[in-house]
Design a protein around this motif. Sequence first.
Motif, PDB file in Angstrom:
ATOM      1  N   SER A  53     -27.557 -17.170  36.385  1.00  0.00           N
ATOM      2  CA  SER A  53     -27.522 -18.808  36.117  1.00  0.00           C
ATOM      3  C   SER A  53     -27.890 -19.200  37.549  1.00  0.00           C
ATOM      4  N   ILE A  54     -27.329 -18.406  39.042  1.00  0.00           N
ATOM      5  CA  ILE A  54     -27.580 -18.884  40.315  1.00  0.00           C
ATOM      6  C   ILE A  54     -29.003 -18.975  40.174  1.00  0.00           C
ATOM      7  N   TYR A  55     -29.816 -17.623  39.921  1.00  0.00           N
ATOM      8  CA  TYR A  55     -31.454 -17.526  39.810  1.00  0.00           C
ATOM      9  C   TYR A  55     -31.582 -18.603  39.588  1.00  0.00           C
ATOM     10  N   LEU A  56     -31.873 -18.609  37.799  1.00  0.00           N
ATOM     11  CA  LEU A  56     -32.506 -19.478  37.547  1.00  0.00           C
ATOM     12  C   LEU A  56     -32.765 -20.754  37.804  1.00  0.00           C
ATOM     13  N   PHE A  57     -31.164 -21.009  38.123  1.00  0.00           N
ATOM     14  CA  PHE A  57     -30.792 -22.419  38.448  1.00  0.00           C
ATOM     15  C   PHE A  57     -32.102 -22.853  39.789  1.00  0.00           C
ATOM     16  N   ASN A  58     -31.838 -21.689  41.173  1.00  0.00           N
ATOM     17  CA  ASN A  58     -32.358 -22.110  41.953  1.00  0.00           C
ATOM     18  C   ASN A  58     -33.972 -21.897  41.630  1.00  0.00           C
ATOM     19  N   LEU A  59     -34.432 -20.982  40.714  1.00  0.00           N
ATOM     20  CA  LEU A  59     -35.842 -21.312  40.671  1.00  0.00           C
ATOM     21  C   LEU A  59     -36.386 -22.514  39.116  1.00  0.00           C
ATOM     22  N   CYS A  60     -35.248 -23.499  38.580  1.00  0.00           N
ATOM     23  CA  CYS A  60     -35.598 -24.403  37.781  1.00  0.00           C
ATOM     24  C   CYS A  60     -35.987 -25.486  39.272  1.00  0.00           C
ATOM     25  N   LEU A  61     -35.353 -25.490  40.008  1.00  0.00           N
ATOM     26  CA  LEU A  61     -34.905 -26.220  41.287  1.00  0.00           C
ATOM     27  C   LEU A  61     -36.395 -26.197  41.982  1.00  0.00           C
ATOM     28  N   SER A  62     -37.112 -24.913  41.849  1.00  0.00           N
ATOM     29  CA  SER A  62     -38.202 -25.136  43.009  1.00  0.00           C
ATOM     30  C   SER A  62     -39.104 -25.367  41.852  1.00  0.00           C
ATOM     31  N   ASP A  63     -39.533 -25.039  40.786  1.00  0.00           N
ATOM     32  CA  ASP A  63     -40.385 -25.723  39.577  1.00  0.00           C
ATOM     33  C   ASP A  63     -40.666 -27.508  40.021  1.00  0.00           C
ATOM     34  N   PHE A  64     -39.072 -27.862  40.125  1.00  0.00           N
ATOM     35  CA  PHE A  64     -39.190 -29.198  39.694  1.00  0.00           C
ATOM     36  C   PHE A  64     -39.223 -29.579  40.904  1.00  0.00           C
ATOM     37  N   THR A  65     -39.416 -29.365  42.101  1.00  0.00           N
ATOM     38  CA  THR A  65     -39.445 -30.468  43.032  1.00  0.00           C
ATOM     39  C   THR A  65     -41.576 -29.930  43.297  1.00  0.00           C
ATOM     40  N   PHE A  66     -41.924 -27.990  42.878  1.00  0.00           N
ATOM     41  CA  PHE A  66     -43.163 -28.365  42.829  1.00  0.00           C
ATOM     42  C   PHE A  66     -44.292 -29.656  41.997  1.00  0.00           C
ATOM     43  N   LEU A  67     -43.647 -29.593  41.007  1.00  0.00           N
ATOM     44  CA  LEU A  67     -44.075 -30.485  40.184  1.00  0.00           C
ATOM     45  C   LEU A  67     -43.862 -31.551  40.493  1.00  0.00           C
ATOM     46  N   CYS A  68     -42.856 -32.826  41.138  1.00  0.00           N
ATOM     47  CA  CYS A  68     -43.133 -33.440  41.611  1.00  0.00           C
ATOM     48  C   CYS A  68     -44.107 -34.260  42.551  1.00  0.00           C
ATOM     49  N   SER A  88     -44.785 -22.483  36.153  1.00  0.00           N
ATOM     50  CA  SER A  88     -43.166 -23.366  36.642  1.00  0.00           C
ATOM     51  C   SER A  88     -43.618 -25.011  34.672  1.00  0.00           C
ATOM     52  N   VAL A  89     -44.743 -24.202  33.701  1.00  0.00           N
ATOM     53  CA  VAL A  89     -44.213 -24.989  32.785  1.00  0.00           C
ATOM     54  C   VAL A  89     -43.954 -23.851  32.042  1.00  0.00           C
ATOM     55  N   ILE A  90     -43.868 -22.646  32.074  1.00  0.00           N
ATOM     56  CA  ILE A  90     -44.181 -21.384  31.429  1.00  0.00           C
ATOM     57  C   ILE A  90     -41.781 -20.927  31.148  1.00  0.00           C
ATOM     58  N   ASN A  91     -41.093 -20.893  32.602  1.00  0.00           N
ATOM     59  CA  ASN A  91     -40.250 -20.311  32.817  1.00  0.00           C
ATOM     60  C   ASN A  91     -38.988 -20.799  32.308  1.00  0.00           C
ATOM     61  N   PRO A  92     -38.749 -22.437  31.543  1.00  0.00           N
ATOM     62  CA  PRO A  92     -37.972 -22.605  30.832  1.00  0.00           C
ATOM     63  C   PRO A  92     -37.673 -21.952  29.674  1.00  0.00           C
ATOM     64  N   VAL A  93     -38.665 -21.521  28.989  1.00  0.00           N
ATOM     65  CA  VAL A  93     -38.178 -19.983  27.858  1.00  0.00           C
ATOM     66  C   VAL A  93     -38.008 -18.913  28.602  1.00  0.00           C
TER      67      VAL A  93
END
Length: 327
Positions: free
Chosen positions: A50-65, A276-281
């Motif tokens: 979950s720590i790796y997945l959270f960081n992956l989500c944080l990275s994707d969210f930063t890019f999307l902004c 970044s769109v597919i990762n949430p799956v």
Amino acid sequence: MSPNCSSVDCLLEKYYLSTLYSLEFIFGILGNGIVLIGYVFCMKKWTSGSIYLFNLCLSDFTFLCTLPLLIESYANGRWIFSEHLCYSNRYLLHANLYTSILFLTFISIDRYLLIKFPFKDHIMQKKLMAVTISVGIWIVVMLEISPILFFIELGNNSQCLSYGSSGMASSSLIYSVCLSVTGFIIPLCTMCLFYMKMVSFLRNRNQQLPSSFSIEKPLTLVSVAVIMFFILFTPYHIMRNLRIASRIDGWKLSDKTMITINSIYVITRPLAFLNSVINPVFYFLMGDNFREMLLARFRKMLQVIKCQCVYKFGLSNEESRDYSTDS
């Protein structure tokens, strides 16, 4: 890109990139926003995965902004923001790309260790180790992509040029090849290695326990992750290096060939960031009961809303009856 440019690559930047990045922003923000909220407000027990997945989500969210700036730039054919925003935008874009690759790689390692050691924590699965590795990934990637800042530049028509289209081509190609090897090829080989080890282990386990252990879901996740990794990232890295090489004076390519190479390079760019769109799956399929946790919280919220509605509706009925009685 000049506002009156009519070549294929210019048209692709204006219409294809602005459209694809807009779709990625809309669906990516929605998916990663839900996941980010879920991890921050719903996650009770954090694990290495979950720590790796959270960081992956944080990275994707930063890019999307950062996408709205690019969308506006490509749609209007010019960069109206400051030069510093151009540098930071391109920097964050590549930071997301290579942190995503590394976090996906360590997620594959974590999945393998979780399956091989289901009843005990491997040292790599300790939460402190996962936090340390995550911080290390951010630091390594930030240092690894810092030379990009020396190659990114504003074009003649106030354009924030992509990395493949800016800078001195000869020195940029050397760095781009090194970045492709260290940031993409080595993590790709590592991911494939651990997924092959996972497949081998699961098949052996399935032969030993054919009635009580199913490999269908884990193998499906393995296949989807490797295929996504290969299809999305490989064309971009090939075409980025080819695009830079095509700008070297010694090649002396025709204008038509240059436009063709740049057009294909433009097409691969949003595909590389489609992860970044597919990762949430993957959060719902691989995220340590994340789906059940999120659905449970969603059902609880619906129950609270339902109770409030019943209370207000019941209170309104009582007030109506009291009014009728008084009358």
